[in-house]
Design a protein around this motif. Structure first.
Motif, PDB file in Angstrom:
ATOM      1  N   MET A   1     -23.754  17.723 -29.860  1.00 40.19           N
ATOM      2  CA  MET A   1     -22.609  16.792 -29.500  1.00 40.19           C
ATOM      3  C   MET A   1     -21.571  17.234 -28.751  1.00 40.19           C
ATOM      4  O   MET A   1     -21.406  18.705 -29.154  1.00 40.19           O
ATOM      5  CB  MET A   1     -22.186  15.969 -30.771  1.00 40.19           C
ATOM      6  N   LYS A   2     -20.617  16.664 -28.088  1.00 39.30           N
ATOM      7  CA  LYS A   2     -19.391  17.053 -27.664  1.00 39.30           C
ATOM      8  C   LYS A   2     -18.351  16.722 -28.504  1.00 39.30           C
ATOM      9  O   LYS A   2     -18.227  15.737 -29.430  1.00 39.30           O
ATOM     10  CB  LYS A   2     -19.138  16.310 -26.154  1.00 39.30           C
ATOM     11  N   ALA A   3     -17.276  17.868 -28.452  1.00 36.47           N
ATOM     12  CA  ALA A   3     -16.126  17.733 -29.377  1.00 36.47           C
ATOM     13  C   ALA A   3     -15.002  18.517 -28.630  1.00 36.47           C
ATOM     14  O   ALA A   3     -15.246  19.565 -27.859  1.00 36.47           O
ATOM     15  CB  ALA A   3     -16.194  18.325 -30.850  1.00 36.47           C
ATOM     16  N   ALA A   4     -13.722  17.877 -28.812  1.00 39.19           N
ATOM     17  CA  ALA A   4     -12.713  18.599 -28.238  1.00 39.19           C
ATOM     18  C   ALA A   4     -11.732  19.192 -29.319  1.00 39.19           C
ATOM     19  O   ALA A   4     -11.562  18.618 -30.376  1.00 39.19           O
ATOM     20  CB  ALA A   4     -11.546  17.783 -27.331  1.00 39.19           C
ATOM     21  N   ILE A   5     -11.426  20.567 -29.067  1.00 37.83           N
ATOM     22  CA  ILE A   5     -11.142  21.234 -30.250  1.00 37.83           C
ATOM     23  C   ILE A   5     -10.150  22.192 -29.692  1.00 37.83           C
ATOM     24  O   ILE A   5      -9.855  22.423 -28.566  1.00 37.83           O
ATOM     25  CB  ILE A   5     -12.045  22.021 -31.061  1.00 37.83           C
ATOM     26  N   VAL A   6      -9.089  22.828 -30.455  1.00 37.09           N
ATOM     27  CA  VAL A   6      -8.425  24.037 -30.134  1.00 37.09           C
ATOM     28  C   VAL A   6      -9.084  25.115 -30.210  1.00 37.09           C
ATOM     29  O   VAL A   6      -9.306  25.644 -31.471  1.00 37.09           O
ATOM     30  CB  VAL A   6      -7.045  23.973 -30.773  1.00 37.09           C
ATOM     31  N   ASN A   7      -9.112  26.154 -29.382  1.00 41.16           N
ATOM     32  CA  ASN A   7      -9.814  27.548 -29.472  1.00 41.16           C
ATOM     33  C   ASN A   7      -8.788  28.364 -30.246  1.00 41.16           C
ATOM     34  O   ASN A   7      -7.497  28.486 -29.886  1.00 41.16           O
ATOM     35  CB  ASN A   7      -9.868  27.997 -28.183  1.00 41.16           C
ATOM     36  N   LYS A   8      -9.334  28.945 -31.332  1.00 39.03           N
ATOM     37  CA  LYS A   8      -8.461  29.578 -32.289  1.00 39.03           C
ATOM     38  C   LYS A   8      -7.921  30.865 -31.633  1.00 39.03           C
ATOM     39  O   LYS A   8      -6.573  31.525 -31.971  1.00 39.03           O
ATOM     40  CB  LYS A   8      -9.034  29.972 -33.666  1.00 39.03           C
ATOM     41  N   GLU A   9      -8.624  31.462 -30.479  1.00 40.38           N
ATOM     42  CA  GLU A   9      -8.193  32.787 -30.137  1.00 40.38           C
ATOM     43  C   GLU A   9      -7.133  32.477 -28.911  1.00 40.38           C
ATOM     44  O   GLU A   9      -6.331  33.135 -28.757  1.00 40.38           O
ATOM     45  CB  GLU A   9      -9.404  33.140 -29.416  1.00 40.38           C
ATOM     46  N   THR A  10      -7.325  31.494 -28.063  1.00 36.83           N
ATOM     47  CA  THR A  10      -6.366  31.173 -26.881  1.00 36.83           C
ATOM     48  C   THR A  10      -5.515  29.997 -27.316  1.00 36.83           C
ATOM     49  O   THR A  10      -4.111  30.104 -26.584  1.00 36.83           O
ATOM     50  CB  THR A  10      -7.375  30.696 -25.758  1.00 36.83           C
ATOM     51  N   THR A 318     -12.372   8.860 -20.929  1.00 35.97           N
ATOM     52  CA  THR A 318     -13.272   9.407 -21.709  1.00 35.97           C
ATOM     53  C   THR A 318     -13.122  10.647 -22.422  1.00 35.97           C
ATOM     54  O   THR A 318     -11.982  11.427 -22.033  1.00 35.97           O
ATOM     55  CB  THR A 318     -14.555   9.393 -20.759  1.00 35.97           C
ATOM     56  N   LEU A 319     -13.933  11.001 -23.227  1.00 36.96           N
ATOM     57  CA  LEU A 319     -13.782  12.394 -23.875  1.00 36.96           C
ATOM     58  C   LEU A 319     -14.058  13.458 -22.769  1.00 36.96           C
ATOM     59  O   LEU A 319     -13.376  14.428 -22.983  1.00 36.96           O
ATOM     60  CB  LEU A 319     -14.773  12.598 -24.903  1.00 36.96           C
ATOM     61  N   ASP A 320     -14.712  13.284 -21.817  1.00 33.10           N
ATOM     62  CA  ASP A 320     -14.635  14.448 -20.770  1.00 33.10           C
ATOM     63  C   ASP A 320     -13.588  14.415 -20.050  1.00 33.10           C
ATOM     64  O   ASP A 320     -13.264  15.470 -19.442  1.00 33.10           O
ATOM     65  CB  ASP A 320     -15.952  14.039 -19.775  1.00 33.10           C
ATOM     66  N   GLN A 321     -12.646  13.392 -20.063  1.00 32.18           N
ATOM     67  CA  GLN A 321     -11.508  13.574 -19.474  1.00 32.18           C
ATOM     68  C   GLN A 321     -10.409  13.832 -20.122  1.00 32.18           C
ATOM     69  O   GLN A 321      -9.085  13.770 -19.880  1.00 32.18           O
ATOM     70  CB  GLN A 321     -10.901  12.159 -18.858  1.00 32.18           C
ATOM     71  N   ILE A 322     -10.292  14.462 -21.338  1.00 22.49           N
ATOM     72  CA  ILE A 322      -9.497  14.630 -22.296  1.00 22.49           C
ATOM     73  C   ILE A 322      -8.200  15.538 -21.574  1.00 22.49           C
ATOM     74  O   ILE A 322      -7.049  15.375 -21.932  1.00 22.49           O
ATOM     75  CB  ILE A 322      -9.942  15.107 -23.461  1.00 22.49           C
ATOM     76  N   MET A 323      -8.592  16.561 -20.758  1.00 23.06           N
ATOM     77  CA  MET A 323      -7.597  17.244 -20.276  1.00 23.06           C
ATOM     78  C   MET A 323      -6.549  16.520 -19.465  1.00 23.06           C
ATOM     79  O   MET A 323      -5.338  17.026 -19.658  1.00 23.06           O
ATOM     80  CB  MET A 323      -8.079  18.526 -19.599  1.00 23.06           C
TER      81      MET A 323
END
Length: 362
Positions: A1-10, A318-323
């Motif tokens: 599935m798709k999810a938007a998260i925060v990359n812990k490294e960046t 949409t989730l794909d447009q979250i940025m």
């Protein structure tokens, strides 16, 4: 599935493919249908902090864990992202948001996801069923509206008070409605953005002030001329800026309350003269987030049509447009509440004109 998260490294948001979460006893698998974008989602230093990324959802229960009794598969619900321990001394004293267990985030991996796991205490203590006449996007607004209810409660708003709300974004307009509901005689809204102030007028604010067109002394006179020679009894400061807080203090009447909601940046310092507060008996009241007390109260008002929340939604993505959604939120010029939809086809149907981005009134 798709999810938007925060990359812990960046420290930056990104869309990832991850397995659908496995739930444990007392938990549910939740399908977010609408999730509001919060200002904390775009504050760089706070994006992985107390606000948590993606935390204003409403949606559908997909699966329930063992011993879950208050919800079943297929139920339409709102769930709050953080919940205090009901036995916590801070919660009993009205300060549940500083409970040591409050920071435990309830959505794994995020509410910006096709599916998310909701942890046991959140399922048990702060889950609200949505009536059939309440859409998911309206249900998602329980969370931000509840924060403003707690803010006004912390400010000790009394019937007959004059309230100044600094900031005309979605939270500021929510604060206006709560102030009106709690009995404020006059509600004033100030902001630098005329576009947002027009929304404020539509919600019935008594009058608006464009901060960019007046000096602080001129604003004082505008308020006094309309308020029997007095400044505001309660001043609510939504923008996370020291300057806004400094001005809010100066616009507070003797015996009044200035209330901070937005968090300022790390290390920023507000310098005050204690005697200014002492001889005027001004109270400084900060308020962070909300608890089950406020979410249940606000939900009841929303369900009965006594709070106008749908009008706060200006854009859908949409989730794909979250940025794009996050960029628009950070711009903070021509948008109010922005909604992200992980299942747009199911939510809006096949007509692409039915989902974002689009503006209110289009």
């Amino acid at each position: 599935m798709k999810a938007a998260i925060v990359n812990k490294e960046t420290g930056k948001p990104e869309i990832v493919d991850v397995p659908i979460p496995e739930i444990q006893e007392g938990e549910i698998l939740f399908k977010p249908m609408a999730c509001g974008v919060c200002g904390s989602d775009v504050i760089d230093w706070n994006i992985n902090g107390p606000g948590s990324f993606g935390h204003e959802p409403a949606g559908i229960v997909v699966k329930v864990g063992k011993n879950v009794k208050n919800v079943k598969e297929g139920d339409r619900i709102f769930v709050h992202h953080r919940v205090p321990n009901p036995d916590c001394r801070f919660f009993r004293r009205g300060h549940g948001t500083v409970c040591p267990e409050y920071p435990q985030y309830g959505f794994i991996p995020s509410a910006y996801a096709e599916f998310t796991r909701v942890t046991e205490r959140h399922v048990r203590l702060d889950l609200i069923h949505l009536p059939d006449h309440i859409s998911f996007e309206v249900g998602a607004l329980i969370e931000p509206m509840a924060t403003m209810w707690r803010l006004m409660s912390r400010a000790g708003l009394q019937g007959g008070d004059t309230v100044l709300v600094i900031g005309a974004g979605a939270l500021g307009l929510s604060a206006i409605q709560v102030a009106q509901r709690l009995g404020a005689t006059m509600v004033i809204n100030s902001d630098y953005n005329d576009w947002k102030l027009e929304y404020s007028k539509a919600l019935g604010v008594d009058f608006t002030i464009n901060r960019g067109k007046h000096t602080l002394d001129e604003i004082k006179e505008i308020i006094r001329e309309s308020n029997e020679g007095r400044l505001a009894d309660v001043v609510v400061v939504i923008p996370p800026r020291i300057k806004a807080l400094e001005e809010g203090i100066e616009l507070t009447e003797k015996g009044g309350v200035v209330s901070q909601f937005g968090p300022t940046g790390p290390g920023e310092v507000l310098t005050i003269d204690p005697n200014y507060f002492f001889f005027r008996e001004i109270t400084y009241a900060a308020s962070y987030s909300s608890t089950p007390n406020e979410t249940k109260m606000v939900a009841d008002f929303i369900f009965k049509g006594k709070l106008k929340v749908k009008h706060l939604i200006t854009h859908h993505y949409t989730l794909d447009q979250i940025m794009e959604a996050l960029a628009l939120k950070k711009k903070a010029e021509d948008s109010l509440k922005i909604m992200v939809h992980p299942h747009p086809d199911e939510y809006f149907g096949s007509n692409p004109k039915d989902y974002g981005p689009y503006s209110f009134g289009d």
